[in-house]
Write an enzyme that holds these catalytic residues in place. Structure first.
Site, PDB file in Angstrom:
ATOM      1  N   ARG A 171       0.807  -1.230   0.000  1.00  0.00           N
ATOM      2  CA  ARG A 171       0.000   0.000   0.000  1.00  0.00           C
ATOM      3  C   ARG A 171       0.835   1.273   0.000  1.00  0.00           C
ATOM      4  O   ARG A 171       0.364   2.338   0.374  1.00  0.00           O
ATOM      5  CB  ARG A 171      -0.988   0.009   1.171  1.00  0.00           C
ATOM      6  CG  ARG A 171      -2.002  -1.125   1.114  1.00  0.00           C
ATOM      7  CD  ARG A 171      -3.048  -1.009   2.211  1.00  0.00           C
ATOM      8  NE  ARG A 171      -4.045  -2.063   2.082  1.00  0.00           N
ATOM      9  CZ  ARG A 171      -3.964  -3.260   2.648  1.00  0.00           C
ATOM     10  NH1 ARG A 171      -2.899  -3.538   3.409  1.00  0.00           N
ATOM     11  NH2 ARG A 171      -4.902  -4.157   2.480  1.00  0.00           N
ATOM     12  N   HIS A 217      -2.054  10.667 -27.387  1.00  0.00           N
ATOM     13  CA  HIS A 217      -2.224   9.328 -26.807  1.00  0.00           C
ATOM     14  C   HIS A 217      -2.974   8.400 -27.754  1.00  0.00           C
ATOM     15  O   HIS A 217      -2.697   7.196 -27.814  1.00  0.00           O
ATOM     16  CB  HIS A 217      -2.971   9.425 -25.482  1.00  0.00           C
ATOM     17  CG  HIS A 217      -2.125   9.867 -24.333  1.00  0.00           C
ATOM     18  ND1 HIS A 217      -2.642  10.318 -23.149  1.00  0.00           N
ATOM     19  CD2 HIS A 217      -0.769   9.914 -24.190  1.00  0.00           C
ATOM     20  CE1 HIS A 217      -1.652  10.617 -22.319  1.00  0.00           C
ATOM     21  NE2 HIS A 217      -0.509  10.392 -22.934  1.00  0.00           N
ATOM     22  N   GLU A 264      -5.474  16.730 -10.677  1.00  0.00           N
ATOM     23  CA  GLU A 264      -6.305  17.155 -11.811  1.00  0.00           C
ATOM     24  C   GLU A 264      -7.761  17.359 -11.394  1.00  0.00           C
ATOM     25  O   GLU A 264      -8.687  16.862 -12.033  1.00  0.00           O
ATOM     26  CB  GLU A 264      -6.237  16.140 -12.961  1.00  0.00           C
ATOM     27  CG  GLU A 264      -4.894  16.074 -13.639  1.00  0.00           C
ATOM     28  CD  GLU A 264      -4.905  15.172 -14.868  1.00  0.00           C
ATOM     29  OE1 GLU A 264      -5.893  14.449 -15.079  1.00  0.00           O
ATOM     30  OE2 GLU A 264      -3.915  15.204 -15.615  1.00  0.00           O
ATOM     31  N   LYS A 317       6.312  22.770 -14.416  1.00  0.00           N
ATOM     32  CA  LYS A 317       5.551  21.624 -13.911  1.00  0.00           C
ATOM     33  C   LYS A 317       5.384  21.706 -12.402  1.00  0.00           C
ATOM     34  O   LYS A 317       4.329  21.351 -11.864  1.00  0.00           O
ATOM     35  CB  LYS A 317       6.223  20.307 -14.308  1.00  0.00           C
ATOM     36  CG  LYS A 317       5.377  19.096 -13.955  1.00  0.00           C
ATOM     37  CD  LYS A 317       5.502  17.975 -14.928  1.00  0.00           C
ATOM     38  CE  LYS A 317       4.518  16.853 -14.622  1.00  0.00           C
ATOM     39  NZ  LYS A 317       4.543  15.771 -15.615  1.00  0.00           N
ATOM     40  N   HIS A 338      -2.040  16.088 -25.701  1.00  0.00           N
ATOM     41  CA  HIS A 338      -1.966  14.677 -25.335  1.00  0.00           C
ATOM     42  C   HIS A 338      -3.192  13.862 -25.725  1.00  0.00           C
ATOM     43  O   HIS A 338      -3.097  12.637 -25.834  1.00  0.00           O
ATOM     44  CB  HIS A 338      -1.728  14.539 -23.833  1.00  0.00           C
ATOM     45  CG  HIS A 338      -0.315  14.818 -23.423  1.00  0.00           C
ATOM     46  ND1 HIS A 338       0.309  16.022 -23.703  1.00  0.00           N
ATOM     47  CD2 HIS A 338       0.601  14.065 -22.767  1.00  0.00           C
ATOM     48  CE1 HIS A 338       1.540  15.981 -23.215  1.00  0.00           C
ATOM     49  NE2 HIS A 338       1.747  14.816 -22.660  1.00  0.00           N
ATOM     50  N   LYS A 397       2.800  11.281 -11.018  1.00  0.00           N
ATOM     51  CA  LYS A 397       1.889  10.352 -11.681  1.00  0.00           C
ATOM     52  C   LYS A 397       2.648   9.066 -11.981  1.00  0.00           C
ATOM     53  O   LYS A 397       3.747   9.105 -12.528  1.00  0.00           O
ATOM     54  CB  LYS A 397       1.373  10.932 -13.004  1.00  0.00           C
ATOM     55  CG  LYS A 397       0.208  11.869 -12.889  1.00  0.00           C
ATOM     56  CD  LYS A 397      -0.271  12.225 -14.290  1.00  0.00           C
ATOM     57  CE  LYS A 397      -1.483  13.111 -14.273  1.00  0.00           C
ATOM     58  NZ  LYS A 397      -1.934  13.432 -15.653  1.00  0.00           N
ATOM     59  N   HIS A 445       6.683   9.034 -27.558  1.00  0.00           N
ATOM     60  CA  HIS A 445       5.644   9.849 -26.930  1.00  0.00           C
ATOM     61  C   HIS A 445       5.700  11.299 -27.400  1.00  0.00           C
ATOM     62  O   HIS A 445       4.681  11.882 -27.776  1.00  0.00           O
ATOM     63  CB  HIS A 445       5.799   9.779 -25.406  1.00  0.00           C
ATOM     64  CG  HIS A 445       4.868  10.670 -24.667  1.00  0.00           C
ATOM     65  ND1 HIS A 445       3.513  10.441 -24.587  1.00  0.00           N
ATOM     66  CD2 HIS A 445       5.106  11.818 -23.971  1.00  0.00           C
ATOM     67  CE1 HIS A 445       2.946  11.399 -23.866  1.00  0.00           C
ATOM     68  NE2 HIS A 445       3.883  12.232 -23.474  1.00  0.00           N
ATOM     69  N   GLU A 488       7.787  18.144 -25.175  1.00  0.00           N
ATOM     70  CA  GLU A 488       7.197  18.517 -23.893  1.00  0.00           C
ATOM     71  C   GLU A 488       7.717  19.865 -23.419  1.00  0.00           C
ATOM     72  O   GLU A 488       6.984  20.646 -22.798  1.00  0.00           O
ATOM     73  CB  GLU A 488       7.492  17.432 -22.843  1.00  0.00           C
ATOM     74  CG  GLU A 488       6.808  16.103 -23.101  1.00  0.00           C
ATOM     75  CD  GLU A 488       5.322  16.100 -22.737  1.00  0.00           C
ATOM     76  OE1 GLU A 488       4.807  17.155 -22.282  1.00  0.00           O
ATOM     77  OE2 GLU A 488       4.679  15.048 -22.908  1.00  0.00           O
ATOM     78  N   ASN A 520      -1.653  18.420 -20.167  1.00  0.00           N
ATOM     79  CA  ASN A 520      -2.050  17.469 -21.202  1.00  0.00           C
ATOM     80  C   ASN A 520      -2.293  18.144 -22.548  1.00  0.00           C
ATOM     81  O   ASN A 520      -2.874  17.528 -23.449  1.00  0.00           O
ATOM     82  CB  ASN A 520      -3.312  16.714 -20.769  1.00  0.00           C
ATOM     83  CG  ASN A 520      -3.026  15.704 -19.673  1.00  0.00           C
ATOM     84  OD1 ASN A 520      -2.018  15.016 -19.708  1.00  0.00           O
ATOM     85  ND2 ASN A 520      -3.901  15.643 -18.686  1.00  0.00           N
ATOM     86  N   ARG A 573      -4.130  21.060 -13.363  1.00  0.00           N
ATOM     87  CA  ARG A 573      -3.074  20.194 -13.886  1.00  0.00           C
ATOM     88  C   ARG A 573      -3.377  19.692 -15.295  1.00  0.00           C
ATOM     89  O   ARG A 573      -2.461  19.334 -16.036  1.00  0.00           O
ATOM     90  CB  ARG A 573      -2.867  19.009 -12.932  1.00  0.00           C
ATOM     91  CG  ARG A 573      -1.737  18.096 -13.402  1.00  0.00           C
ATOM     92  CD  ARG A 573      -1.343  17.063 -12.378  1.00  0.00           C
ATOM     93  NE  ARG A 573      -0.273  16.230 -12.898  1.00  0.00           N
ATOM     94  CZ  ARG A 573       0.571  15.539 -12.149  1.00  0.00           C
ATOM     95  NH1 ARG A 573       0.472  15.561 -10.836  1.00  0.00           N
ATOM     96  NH2 ARG A 573       1.519  14.813 -12.712  1.00  0.00           N
TER      97      ARG A 573
END
Length: 364
Positions: free
Chosen positions: A116, A253, A232, A222, A249, A138, A265, A180, A246, A242
């Site tokens: 956990r 994606h 987000e 960032k 993206h 993330k 990417h 990016e 993206n 946030r």
């Protein structure tokens, strides 16, 4: 040394300096075991990290990962959990993610889910990971149906960025990371765009100071965005939290998924940014000159700005699975002007198709 502070639920620092890897022993705390996740190409660097851990009195456990996105599968995750179990990993032990964004994504997710949650250190070794994937907290893995559909927000204890580890990075990887960097420039930091325009070749030189400055600027962007909105959760109307990270993206994606993650990417994000700029021109009134600047800057660092791959309908269906989609409502990050981001919610299908035609170069 340059540092950036991430003021999240569990605050941490990004440390950018030559030789930053040598700081790893400072992070051991009570750890008796340290799992170092790395791709094969970084075997020597991982061995250096293991030596540092061993000299500090802990037991290193080297875990070699498949290259790139092929590391981020449920099968690899299960194998990593099994490795920790056999090594007797406890809650006081430490995970290290060494490599590009795929390695840091996976290592962070393993850390988030083992017992956990255990501590982890991110050591990004590509431009892309240093400015984006390896620094924001993330973590996650992919499914055949889409990228990062499983994951967790799990902040590292620290991020160690050593510019010396970039030397020898393939130029295609540098360009991928610069996509990016350019994204951060358009959403928040126009000085980044100016630095690249002044000398695109210098911006891509892993041994030069301009790229190091661009990385530091991107990390600061960032840090500011993530500190205000880790999960987000604060995008309302024209206030975009946030999710602004993206930009480019959603289509990016979809292209990655349609091509089975065989395209880098950043290359996909570059195409997605052109699409998002075209859509922003149609729906948010973005100046066409800014759309043109997207194409010029991306092309200047060697990135493609037109797409002739998967058909629109396939990509449209893939975008419906994007994490920003709410129910059946498609959401895009757009620009009103550089530095002013807005969400495009449930855009008309004809505007989407028209923007995609412009990306293909078939718009009349």
């Amino acid at each position: 040394m340059t540092t950036a502070h991430f003021a999240t639920d569990h605050p941490y620092e990004v440390i950018i300096e030559r030789g930053a890897l040598a700081r790893l022993p400072e992070q051991l705390g009570d750890a008796a075991r340290v799992a170092i996740f790395h791709p094969r190409v970084l075997t020597k660097t991982a061995a250096r990290a293991a030596d540092l851990v061993r000299a500090a009195g802990a037991q290193p456990v080297l875990v070699e990962l498949p290259e790139g996105e092929s590391a981020k599968t449920p099968e690899v995750l299960a194998a990593c959990w099994g490795t920790l179990a056999r090594a007797g990993f406890t809650r006081t032990d430490l995970v290290v993610g060494l490599g590009g964004g795929a390695s840091t994504d996976l290592a962070g997710f393993v850390a988030a889910t083992w017992l956990r949650g255990v501590r982890w250190v991110s050591v990004p070794t590509t431009v892309l990971a240093m400015v984006d994937a390896g620094i924001g907290g993330k973590t996650g893995a992919d499914l055949p149906e889409g990228k990062n559909l499983i994951g967790a927000f799990w902040e590292p204890s620290v991020v160690l960025e050593d510019p010396d580890l970039l030397v020898g990075l393939p130029m295609a990887e540098v360009r991928s990371g610069l996509a990016e960097v350019i994204k951060h420039g358009f959403i928040r930091d126009s000085a980044t765009l100016d630095l690249i325009e002044e000398n695109p070749a210098d911006a891509a030189d892993t041994g030069g100071t301009r790229l190091h400055e661009l990385i530091a600027r991107s990390v600061q962007v960032k840090a500011a965005v993530v500190s205000a909105d880790l999960r987000e959760s604060t995008s309302v109307g024209d206030r975009v939290g946030r999710e602004q990270l993206n930009y480019g993206h959603t289509l990016g994606h979809a292209i990655e998924a349609s091509e089975h993650f065989t395209r880098r990417h950043g290359e996909c994000v570059a195409l997605g940014m052109v699409f998002a700029a075209e859509l922003s021109e149609r729906l948010l009134g973005l100046d066409p000159a800014v759309v043109g600047r997207h194409r010029r800057l991306l092309a200047a660092v060697g990135l493609a700005t037109s797409y002739h791959g998967a058909p629109w309908q396939e990509l449209r269906e893939l975008m419906a699975r994007d994490k920003k989609t709410r129910g059946t409502t498609l959401r895009f990050v757009g620009l009103r002007r550089p530095g002013q981001v807005a969400m495009i919610v449930d855009p008309p299908e004809d505007a989407l198709a028209d923007a995609f035609a412009a990306l293909r170069g078939t718009h009349s």
